[in-house]
Design an enzyme around this catalytic site. Structure first.
Site, PDB file in Angstrom:
ATOM      1  N   SER A   1     -43.659 -27.104  45.408  1.00 57.56           N
ATOM      2  CA  SER A   1     -42.968 -27.784  46.503  1.00 57.56           C
ATOM      3  C   SER A   1     -41.530 -27.324  46.719  1.00 57.56           C
ATOM      4  CB  SER A   1     -42.975 -29.299  46.256  1.00 57.56           C
ATOM      5  OG  SER A   1     -44.298 -29.792  46.295  1.00 57.56           O
TER       6      SER A   1
ATOM      7  N   GLU B   1       0.782  -1.232   0.000  1.00 56.09           N
ATOM      8  CA  GLU B   1       0.000   0.000   0.000  1.00 56.09           C
ATOM      9  C   GLU B   1       0.818   1.289   0.000  1.00 56.09           C
ATOM     10  OE1 GLU B   1      -3.276   0.076  -0.306  1.00 56.09           O
ATOM     11  OE2 GLU B   1      -3.428  -2.110  -0.323  1.00 56.09           O
TER      12      GLU B   1
END
Length: 710
Positions: free
Chosen positions: A474, A197
């Site tokens: 329960s 680049e």
């Protein structure tokens, strides 16, 4: 000379003078316009420079981005004589994306040889300090660790792996990003990027006139734009401050800002910003910015562990993230990657042997959902609530927080499978109307290990684990029996199991019955509990007093206001699965209370410790009374309502309690072993009957979870 001749000569000189004066005036005007325009231009440049300079400073000084918070799971702590299977360790390593190899050579790798697992741990910055890269060998005998040795052959008392990154928390206004400091970016990546680049990056002053001229000539010949002349610094200027508009004015701003940035900051600093800013992919609605997150997105591993061909592919993608998208355009991406590899070998960045192996390798990308697979909406929801409770807003809003949680990624995985698979087993009508929730907590530390809020474990809607308040049936009975044991009752104390009729303040009659509709005359307190008999429990609750039972529930951690109706003895009180998990925590901790939490510590982006859990454990019940209770809950799993666990989970030892509500609307089970407490609920969102008891519904999900722990 005559007068007329003199007059003619004067006029001639005047004409010449006039001509000279006009030229001078013209030149003077041009010169004046030039230097005044120059002054104006210089002034504008200075003003623009000051303006751009302030923008650059605001963006690049201090924290360049508002970074998302990183949420980590608990790190796996290994110790000699610990009960951990070799397969569990391998599963953890794979989840952390450690690479299986024949010979361990670098961090993030592991090798299995018989009963030994060799691991090269990654370095990690924990709240307690930095754990450096380290190679160890863990040896197993059956399902237990016998030794942990480092590369020098020394025995280690403990060894901690790096934690799994579970999620990144960010708002819609914050881009997803994983910051990588310059010193942690591989040299090969930087060299390859500059090769492709901007080869003169370290030699120009932010712009490259020769590159601009070359691009102009190429584009002029082609008749359209085929080549750009921008340096990496110009690209950074555009990414940080400008739009994608193509105009001379935008190019001028880009070049000017690039010159200013190059003057003010070092090349390394600008390269660091560029590599953490560059756009590389789209993950749903969120962009993937920076090479750190892109490395995770494409390869599911940190940038410093990328292979040569992976570095080449990532550099190739920078040229055009959409055009060279390796998932949508694999052939195009592969061609570009191979070009990068060829230039790498031609310029001496890699040798020919490396090139041969790299170019022969396929793309081998991670799953598309790599960034999303770990996040679970249920625990993210709980995390936000806990952060709001524990931290001031100023801390929560800080950029780049590291949040260390107690979530066990393997337990979470097992819990998600248990809910999905278990509901398939118990949904008899196959209409997928049943829903489920599961909360897994640690007995010793009162920490959340896993949480699932519904059948679709990735659905981020209603959180049943936290917000579905349902009658607990329960499950309330252990509170009744604990109240009695604290008051001096014994397990062999006798309770009446005969028909009773109770009246409330309005004269309404309530006649409780046992589930099997039978009466046994007299039963012991122990038998009444492990068989979950209703009538003896109601008698016991009335004997010890409803107010005392309510007080026990509050001491167990129930914060809701509870009305003193006899029906509460059989579970008319409504709680969420998480609240039930909190209620059972003191029962599993020898009577000690500690608030269930998930956040262990939070550090700032600089590593400063901002929060650490420090709540104390409080002894609220007699250890002797609690032991009698838990011994009886163990009988529930061997002789009582949960006895099917004997054949469902052979060889595993549990204690627990089933819960069933009126008309079989809600199915509950809380079970625990030596390490974990698992709270499970099954029911329907429309509150219609699930047609399941605690043992035929929720217990199946618990059993499925525990089978994976073998």
């Amino acid at each position: 000379m005559t007068t007329s001749k003199k007059t003619v000569k004067k006029r001639s000189r005047k004409k010449k003078a006039k001509k000279i004066t006009f030229k001078q005036r013209l030149l003077a005007f041009i010169w004046s316009f030039f230097w005044k325009s120059s002054l104006v231009f210089i002034a504008l440049m200075v003003i623009a420079g000051i303006y751009f300079d302030k923008k650059i400073e605001r963006r690049l000084e201090g924290s360049t981005w508002t970074l998302p918070a990183q949420v980590y799971a608990r790190p796996l702590l290994l110790q000699p004589h610990q009960s951990v299977t070799k397969q569990a360790l391998i599963s953890e390593l794979r989840m952390l994306n450690y690479r299986p190899v024949r010979t361990v050579q670098s961090a993030g790798q592991f090798a299995v040889q018989g009963d030994r697992v060799e691991i090269y741990r990654r370095a990690f910055d924990f709240p307690q300090g930095i754990a450096v890269k380290e190679k160890v060998i863990v040896t197993f005998v059956y399902n237990r660790i016998t030794s942990i040795k480092n590369s020098a052959g020394e025995n280690l008392a403990t060894f901690k792996l790096d934690p799994l990154l579970l999620a990144r928390l960010h708002s819609d206004q914050i881009e997803d990003r994983l910051f990588v400091p310059f010193e942690k970016i591989p040299d090969l990546f930087i060299d390859t990027l500059l090769l492709m680049e901007d080869r003169n990056y370290y030699h120009h002053q932010g712009i490259s006139p020769f590159a601009i001229l070359r691009a102009f000539m190429v584009n002029f010949k082609a008749g359209y734009t085929v080549q750009g002349g921008s340096t990496l610094t110009q690209q950074l200027a555009k990414n940080l401050f400008l739009t994608q508009e193509r105009s001379l004015w935008r190019k001028f701003q880009e070049a000017y800002i690039a010159l200013l940035m190059d003057y003010k900051y070092s090349k390394d600093k600008l390269l660091e910003v560029y590599l953490n800013e560059v756009y590389l992919a789209q993950n749903g609605k969120t962009g993937v910015y920076g090479i750190g997150l892109a490395s995770d997105f494409y390869f599911a591993r940190p940038i410093n562990e990328l292979r040569i061909e992976q570095i080449a592919l990532l550099v190739a993608i920078i040229k055009g993230p959409s055009y060279y998208n390796p998932r949508r355009n694999p052939d195009r991406a592969l061609t570009r990657r191979d070009l990068v590899l060829r230039l790498m070998v031609e310029n001496g960045l890699i040798n020919s042997n490396d090139y041969k192996y790299a170019v022969a390798d396929a793309l081998r990308l991670s799953a598309r959902s790599a960034l999303n697979k770990r996040a679970n909406p249920a625990f993210i929801s709980f995390l936000h609530r806990e952060m709001k409770q524990q931290l001031p807003s100023s801390v929560r809003k800080q950029s780049g927080l590291s949040i260390f949680t107690s979530i066990d990624p393997l337990a979470q995985q097992h819990a998600e499978f248990a809910v999905e698979n278990g509901l398939e087993k118990v949904d008899k009508n196959s209409q997928k109307l049943l829903q489920g929730a599961m909360v897994v907590t640690d007995r010793k530390y009162a920490e959340l290990r896993a949480i699932v809020s519904g059948r679709d474990v990735k659905f981020s809607g209603f959180n049943r684990a936290l917000d579905a308040n349902r009658p607990i049936g329960s499950l309330v009975k252990p509170a009744v029996y604990l109240t009695a044991l604290e008051a001096g009752y014994e397990l062999n104390s006798v309770l009446n199991d005969k028909q009773i009729v109770l009246k409330n303040s309005t004269g309404q009659r309530w006649q409780p019955k046992n589930y099997d509709r039978k009466f046994r005359g007299e039963v012991t307190l122990e038998e009444a509990l492990y068989k979950s008999l209703n009538v003896p429990t109601v008698n016991l609750g009335m004997q010890v007093g409803l107010s005392n039972v309510i007080n026990t529930l509050h001491k167990l951690g129930v914060k809701e206001k509870i009305k003193a109706y006899p029906s509460l003895i059989l579970g008319s009180v409504s709680l969420s699965p998480f609240q039930v998990a909190q209620m059972y925590q003191p029962i599993t901790m020898q009577g000690r209370y500690r608030t269930l939490q998930m956040i262990r510590a939070i550090t700032s982006i600089e590593g400063e410790l901002l929060y650490q859990r420090h709540d104390r454990t409080e002894q609220r019940f007699s250890p002797q009374a609690v032991k009698k209770l838990t011994d009886t809950l163990h009988k529930v799993a061997t002789e009582g309502t949960a006895r099917s666990l004997r054949w469902r989970n052979k060889g595993q030892v549990f204690a627990g309690k089933t819960g069933t509500t009126n008309n079989l609307k809600d199915s509950w089970f809380v079970g625990f072993n030596a390490r974990e407490v698992v709270t499970t609920w099954v029911g329907r969102d429309d509150n219609n009957s699930a047609k399941l008891t605690g043992s035929s519904g929720a217990l199946v999900l618990f059993s499925t979870y525990m089978k994976q722990k073998k």
